[in-house]
Design an enzyme around this catalytic site. Structure first.
Site, PDB file in Angstrom:
ATOM      1  N   HIS A 140      35.825 -44.593  43.788  1.00 17.18           N
ATOM      2  CA  HIS A 140      34.355 -45.234  44.389  1.00 17.18           C
ATOM      3  C   HIS A 140      34.481 -46.727  44.439  1.00 17.18           C
ATOM      4  O   HIS A 140      33.297 -47.084  44.022  1.00 17.18           O
ATOM      5  CB  HIS A 140      33.334 -44.674  43.410  1.00 17.18           C
ATOM      6  CG  HIS A 140      32.220 -44.519  44.058  1.00 17.18           C
ATOM      7  ND1 HIS A 140      31.266 -45.561  43.905  1.00 17.18           N
ATOM      8  CD2 HIS A 140      31.387 -43.425  44.564  1.00 17.18           C
ATOM      9  CE1 HIS A 140      29.967 -44.987  44.547  1.00 17.18           C
ATOM     10  NE2 HIS A 140      30.133 -43.734  44.855  1.00 17.18           N
ATOM     11  N   HIS A 156      22.040 -43.127  36.562  1.00 16.37           N
ATOM     12  CA  HIS A 156      22.374 -43.631  37.833  1.00 16.37           C
ATOM     13  C   HIS A 156      20.941 -43.492  38.170  1.00 16.37           C
ATOM     14  O   HIS A 156      20.038 -43.323  37.670  1.00 16.37           O
ATOM     15  CB  HIS A 156      23.323 -42.448  38.516  1.00 16.37           C
ATOM     16  CG  HIS A 156      23.539 -43.039  39.991  1.00 16.37           C
ATOM     17  ND1 HIS A 156      24.099 -44.258  40.210  1.00 16.37           N
ATOM     18  CD2 HIS A 156      23.594 -42.395  41.262  1.00 16.37           C
ATOM     19  CE1 HIS A 156      24.281 -44.421  41.691  1.00 16.37           C
ATOM     20  NE2 HIS A 156      24.085 -43.319  42.133  1.00 16.37           N
ATOM     21  N   HIS A 186      26.149 -35.484  42.221  1.00 15.22           N
ATOM     22  CA  HIS A 186      24.620 -35.916  42.390  1.00 15.22           C
ATOM     23  C   HIS A 186      24.504 -35.685  44.101  1.00 15.22           C
ATOM     24  O   HIS A 186      25.222 -35.602  44.633  1.00 15.22           O
ATOM     25  CB  HIS A 186      23.996 -37.266  41.947  1.00 15.22           C
ATOM     26  CG  HIS A 186      25.170 -38.434  42.460  1.00 15.22           C
ATOM     27  ND1 HIS A 186      26.456 -38.446  42.418  1.00 15.22           N
ATOM     28  CD2 HIS A 186      24.619 -39.377  43.333  1.00 15.22           C
ATOM     29  CE1 HIS A 186      26.743 -39.898  42.709  1.00 15.22           C
ATOM     30  NE2 HIS A 186      25.583 -40.139  43.456  1.00 15.22           N
ATOM     31  N   ASP A 196      28.608 -41.209  39.539  1.00 10.84           N
ATOM     32  CA  ASP A 196      28.132 -42.499  39.710  1.00 10.84           C
ATOM     33  C   ASP A 196      27.257 -42.790  38.398  1.00 10.84           C
ATOM     34  O   ASP A 196      26.403 -41.954  37.845  1.00 10.84           O
ATOM     35  CB  ASP A 196      27.099 -42.912  41.011  1.00 10.84           C
ATOM     36  CG  ASP A 196      27.922 -42.679  42.287  1.00 10.84           C
ATOM     37  OD1 ASP A 196      29.248 -42.561  42.127  1.00 10.84           O
ATOM     38  OD2 ASP A 196      27.530 -43.129  43.231  1.00 10.84           O
ATOM     39  N   HIS A 198      23.590 -37.990  46.222  1.00  5.68           N
ATOM     40  CA  HIS A 198      23.477 -39.087  47.123  1.00  5.68           C
ATOM     41  C   HIS A 198      24.373 -38.403  48.491  1.00  5.68           C
ATOM     42  O   HIS A 198      25.253 -37.818  48.032  1.00  5.68           O
ATOM     43  CB  HIS A 198      24.137 -40.351  46.563  1.00  5.68           C
ATOM     44  CG  HIS A 198      22.762 -41.291  45.971  1.00  5.68           C
ATOM     45  ND1 HIS A 198      23.162 -42.041  45.044  1.00  5.68           N
ATOM     46  CD2 HIS A 198      21.629 -41.166  46.414  1.00  5.68           C
ATOM     47  CE1 HIS A 198      21.932 -42.590  44.465  1.00  5.68           C
ATOM     48  NE2 HIS A 198      20.954 -42.215  45.198  1.00  5.68           N
ATOM     49  N   ASP A 239      26.918 -39.966  50.110  1.00  9.84           N
ATOM     50  CA  ASP A 239      28.375 -40.140  50.087  1.00  9.84           C
ATOM     51  C   ASP A 239      29.258 -39.026  49.187  1.00  9.84           C
ATOM     52  O   ASP A 239      30.012 -38.945  49.000  1.00  9.84           O
ATOM     53  CB  ASP A 239      28.751 -41.290  49.635  1.00  9.84           C
ATOM     54  CG  ASP A 239      28.050 -41.960  48.530  1.00  9.84           C
ATOM     55  OD1 ASP A 239      26.803 -41.418  48.041  1.00  9.84           O
ATOM     56  OD2 ASP A 239      29.021 -42.705  47.751  1.00  9.84           O
ATOM     57  N   HIS A 240      28.297 -38.193  48.469  1.00 12.83           N
ATOM     58  CA  HIS A 240      28.717 -37.140  47.819  1.00 12.83           C
ATOM     59  C   HIS A 240      28.431 -35.655  48.142  1.00 12.83           C
ATOM     60  O   HIS A 240      29.133 -34.817  47.731  1.00 12.83           O
ATOM     61  CB  HIS A 240      28.323 -37.259  46.161  1.00 12.83           C
ATOM     62  CG  HIS A 240      28.636 -38.553  45.355  1.00 12.83           C
ATOM     63  ND1 HIS A 240      29.766 -38.556  44.607  1.00 12.83           N
ATOM     64  CD2 HIS A 240      28.270 -39.779  45.746  1.00 12.83           C
ATOM     65  CE1 HIS A 240      29.837 -40.060  44.159  1.00 12.83           C
ATOM     66  NE2 HIS A 240      29.178 -40.606  44.974  1.00 12.83           N
TER      67      HIS A 240
END
Length: 312
Positions: A271, A142, A63, A213, A65, A67-68
């Site tokens: 995570h 998510h 996805h 997530d 976000h 941090d990914h």
């Protein structure tokens, strides 16, 4: 094959833990690896792990976000500046093409190798297939569109019954290979040897589920069904189930229930929230093991071996 955890922190880097990324080293004959997510600093983690960007074959993003994905533009650019000319395929949710093309445009970055971007939408399904592997994606639960991936290796041919072949007078050589491939063979005297009579049942391939997530959901269980290894987020401890649900995440116990309900072989937790330090990981691991004994907490640069299934 082996899986190398390059980042096991949630949201932002923590001391000793980078944000999300994992590298799957493919079988030796391919000489490549696949990357799952690419948080900020992933290319530094690859350098520390001794993995070469020119060997990177595919990237699968769960996805969008930060941090990914915030490590993607830099990694893709570095791969180009290093002179890597092998094609690269990027799989990710709808919107990843626009984000990357906009980033490259306003920064003046250039990628000189063939970069194919395949966006995933809706229910996912098969997103990659070759002569060794099939990769399936399914939407998780998510705060934004997020996918999990199931990597399935094709079965290997069963064991040849050498004693029976000798009894039937089949000469060693090309006919053995033909039968091993599942093809019937004709001897010089005209007899037909059926592969099904002299080759054992196929050996199942390896299955790895790498989930993005998510709160607990049926799709996660389907992706993890019978997997040899499940990589599942465990952002919070079991006592913080309410907070996990509020932010679209899972707890240690919830991840363990997914692996248990999917009848998986092993679970790797990752995570972790920045509230947890390395000394907390044994406690988080113990919570998961109360539900699913074959659970382990991942650390950056952990290597998980994925051996072939044995012949019966």
């Amino acid at each position: 094959m082996e899986l190398t955890m390059l980042g096991t922190a949630a949201g932002r880097p923590a001391e000793g833990r980078n944000v999300t990324a994992a590298a799957l080293t493919m079988p030796p004959q391919r000489g490549t690896f696949w990357l799952f997510d690419c948080g900020e600093g992933t290319q530094h983690q690859l350098l520390r792990a001794g993995m070469k960007l020119c060997k990177l074959e595919r990237i699968f993003v769960t996805h969008l976000h930060g941090d990914h994905v915030f490590g993607l533009p830099g990694l893709l650019g570095s791969r180009s500046s290093m002179g890597c000319d092998a094609p690269l395929t990027l799989h990710g949710p709808r919107g990843i093409r626009h984000w990357l093309e906009t980033t490259f445009s306003i920064t003046g970055a250039h990628v000189h190798y063939e970069l194919e971007i395949r966006e995933i939408d809706g229910d996912g399904g098969v997103v990659h297939e070759d002569d060794q592997f099939t990769v399936k994606a399914a939407p998780l639960n998510h705060r934004i569109a997020c996918y999990g991936y199931r990597i399935e290796e094709r079965p290997r041919p069963g064991r040849l019954d050498a004693a029976k072949l000798a009894e039937l007078g089949v000469p060693q050589g090309p006919l053995y290979a033909q039968l091993k491939r599942g093809e019937d063979a004709t001897l010089q005297d005209g007899r037909v040897i059926r592969a099904a009579d002299v080759v054992g049942p196929p050996i199942p391939g390896r299955v790895i589920a790498i989930l993005g997530d998510t709160t607990p959901c049926d799709a996660a269980i389907r992706l993890a069904e019978g997997a040899d290894l499940v990589v599942h987020e465990a952002t919070f401890e079991a006592a913080l189930a309410g907070k996990a649900a509020e932010y679209g995440h899972s707890t240690t116990a919830e991840a363990a229930r997914t692996a248990r309900d999917a009848r998986a072989a092993r679970l790797l937790l990752t995570h972790f929230s920045g509230r947890y330090r390395d000394e907390d990981l044994p406690r988080l691991e113990a919570e998961a093991r109360e539900v699913f004994p074959s659970s382990a907490a991942a650390r950056d640069f952990l290597n998980v071996q994925l051996p072939h299934k044995r012949r019966t």
